[in-house]
Design an enzyme around this catalytic site. Sequence first.
Site, PDB file in Angstrom:
ATOM      1  N   GLU A 143      59.143 103.575 154.868  1.00  0.00           N
ATOM      2  CA  GLU A 143      58.883 103.455 153.662  1.00  0.00           C
ATOM      3  C   GLU A 143      57.642 104.227 153.230  1.00  0.00           C
ATOM      4  O   GLU A 143      56.849 104.428 154.343  1.00  0.00           O
ATOM      5  CB  GLU A 143      58.816 101.986 153.208  1.00  0.00           C
ATOM      6  CG  GLU A 143      59.700 101.153 153.272  1.00  0.00           C
ATOM      7  CD  GLU A 143      59.555  99.532 152.950  1.00  0.00           C
ATOM      8  OE1 GLU A 143      59.369  99.273 151.695  1.00  0.00           O
ATOM      9  OE2 GLU A 143      59.457  98.821 153.985  1.00  0.00           O
ATOM     10  N   LYS A 203      53.698 104.322 151.774  1.00  0.00           N
ATOM     11  CA  LYS A 203      52.581 103.488 151.874  1.00  0.00           C
ATOM     12  C   LYS A 203      52.140 103.813 150.542  1.00  0.00           C
ATOM     13  O   LYS A 203      51.541 104.904 150.125  1.00  0.00           O
ATOM     14  CB  LYS A 203      51.582 103.669 152.846  1.00  0.00           C
ATOM     15  CG  LYS A 203      50.422 102.812 153.044  1.00  0.00           C
ATOM     16  CD  LYS A 203      49.663 102.896 154.015  1.00  0.00           C
ATOM     17  CE  LYS A 203      48.501 102.222 153.864  1.00  0.00           C
ATOM     18  NZ  LYS A 203      47.785 101.559 152.682  1.00  0.00           N
ATOM     19  N   ARG A 262      47.841  94.907 147.173  1.00  0.00           N
ATOM     20  CA  ARG A 262      48.797  94.146 147.901  1.00  0.00           C
ATOM     21  C   ARG A 262      48.709  92.793 147.207  1.00  0.00           C
ATOM     22  O   ARG A 262      47.770  92.269 146.663  1.00  0.00           O
ATOM     23  CB  ARG A 262      48.376  93.770 149.311  1.00  0.00           C
ATOM     24  CG  ARG A 262      49.160  92.939 150.229  1.00  0.00           C
ATOM     25  CD  ARG A 262      50.396  93.966 150.419  1.00  0.00           C
ATOM     26  NE  ARG A 262      51.568  93.307 151.559  1.00  0.00           N
ATOM     27  CZ  ARG A 262      51.375  93.306 152.849  1.00  0.00           C
ATOM     28  NH1 ARG A 262      50.172  93.944 153.373  1.00  0.00           N
ATOM     29  NH2 ARG A 262      52.089  92.872 153.745  1.00  0.00           N
ATOM     30  N   ARG A 280      45.593  89.760 148.219  1.00  0.00           N
ATOM     31  CA  ARG A 280      45.556  89.539 149.528  1.00  0.00           C
ATOM     32  C   ARG A 280      44.770  88.230 150.054  1.00  0.00           C
ATOM     33  O   ARG A 280      44.933  87.796 151.098  1.00  0.00           O
ATOM     34  CB  ARG A 280      45.268  90.790 150.395  1.00  0.00           C
ATOM     35  CG  ARG A 280      45.484  90.847 151.742  1.00  0.00           C
ATOM     36  CD  ARG A 280      45.401  92.181 152.497  1.00  0.00           C
ATOM     37  NE  ARG A 280      44.141  92.639 152.332  1.00  0.00           N
ATOM     38  CZ  ARG A 280      43.474  93.649 152.908  1.00  0.00           C
ATOM     39  NH1 ARG A 280      44.584  94.645 153.118  1.00  0.00           N
ATOM     40  NH2 ARG A 280      42.528  93.953 152.995  1.00  0.00           N
ATOM     41  N   GLU A 309      53.137  95.829 146.318  1.00  0.00           N
ATOM     42  CA  GLU A 309      51.831  96.487 146.006  1.00  0.00           C
ATOM     43  C   GLU A 309      51.944  96.671 144.499  1.00  0.00           C
ATOM     44  O   GLU A 309      52.922  97.236 144.055  1.00  0.00           O
ATOM     45  CB  GLU A 309      51.888  97.765 146.913  1.00  0.00           C
ATOM     46  CG  GLU A 309      50.476  98.416 146.756  1.00  0.00           C
ATOM     47  CD  GLU A 309      49.896  97.996 148.314  1.00  0.00           C
ATOM     48  OE1 GLU A 309      48.544  98.845 148.026  1.00  0.00           O
ATOM     49  OE2 GLU A 309      50.239  97.304 148.929  1.00  0.00           O
ATOM     50  N   PHE A 356      58.523  95.253 148.648  1.00  0.00           N
ATOM     51  CA  PHE A 356      58.848  95.699 149.768  1.00  0.00           C
ATOM     52  C   PHE A 356      59.421  94.534 150.857  1.00  0.00           C
ATOM     53  O   PHE A 356      60.014  94.989 151.769  1.00  0.00           O
ATOM     54  CB  PHE A 356      58.138  96.419 150.635  1.00  0.00           C
ATOM     55  CG  PHE A 356      56.663  96.277 150.753  1.00  0.00           C
ATOM     56  CD1 PHE A 356      56.138  95.290 151.332  1.00  0.00           C
ATOM     57  CD2 PHE A 356      55.749  96.869 149.958  1.00  0.00           C
ATOM     58  CE1 PHE A 356      54.811  94.777 151.452  1.00  0.00           C
ATOM     59  CE2 PHE A 356      54.379  96.580 149.886  1.00  0.00           C
ATOM     60  CZ  PHE A 356      54.059  95.570 150.575  1.00  0.00           C
TER      61      PHE A 356
END
Length: 166
Positions: free
Chosen positions: A18, A20, A25, A40, A66, A107
């Site tokens: 995938e 980036k 995040r 995060r 993200e 994701f």
Amino acid sequence: MLATPWPAPFSDPDWRFELKWDGVRAIGSIDGAALKLLSRRGNDVTDRYPEIRAAPAARPFVLDGEIVALDASGRASFQKLQSRMNLSSPLLAAAAAGTTPVTYVVFDLLFDGIDITDEPWERRRERLHTVALPEATTVSEVYEDADPLWRFVTERGIEGIVAKRL
């Protein structure tokens, strides 16, 4: 589940790839109606991104993704996102959403009424496509071959790719 740098791209039938994303995040939890976005570090950042709103859901679920702001060419721009990251007021965040909108690129699905983190990645991805995603959310694209994706990334100056073991 943080990314680990790797010295070079590779292709392997036991892996998928995938983009980036250059963003923040966030774990998104939906309890059936309300959405909560956690950074995060576990900080609640929901009010900073009012355009990401939960749709009614039949069951609770938890997303991994993200938050990104896209530039005029459709690339994730961390510089643009920075104007949204530390807004302390919901009114300021709402105004910023009009000038610098964000997208939540998802994701992975971590919880789908039950903890599914022990299930294979492919199965979690299948389940991801069955949940009612919040507004301003998209699911990341998956590629079987890293080489053309790597060429695409390097030609456009995108941050990189992520490899995930099936």
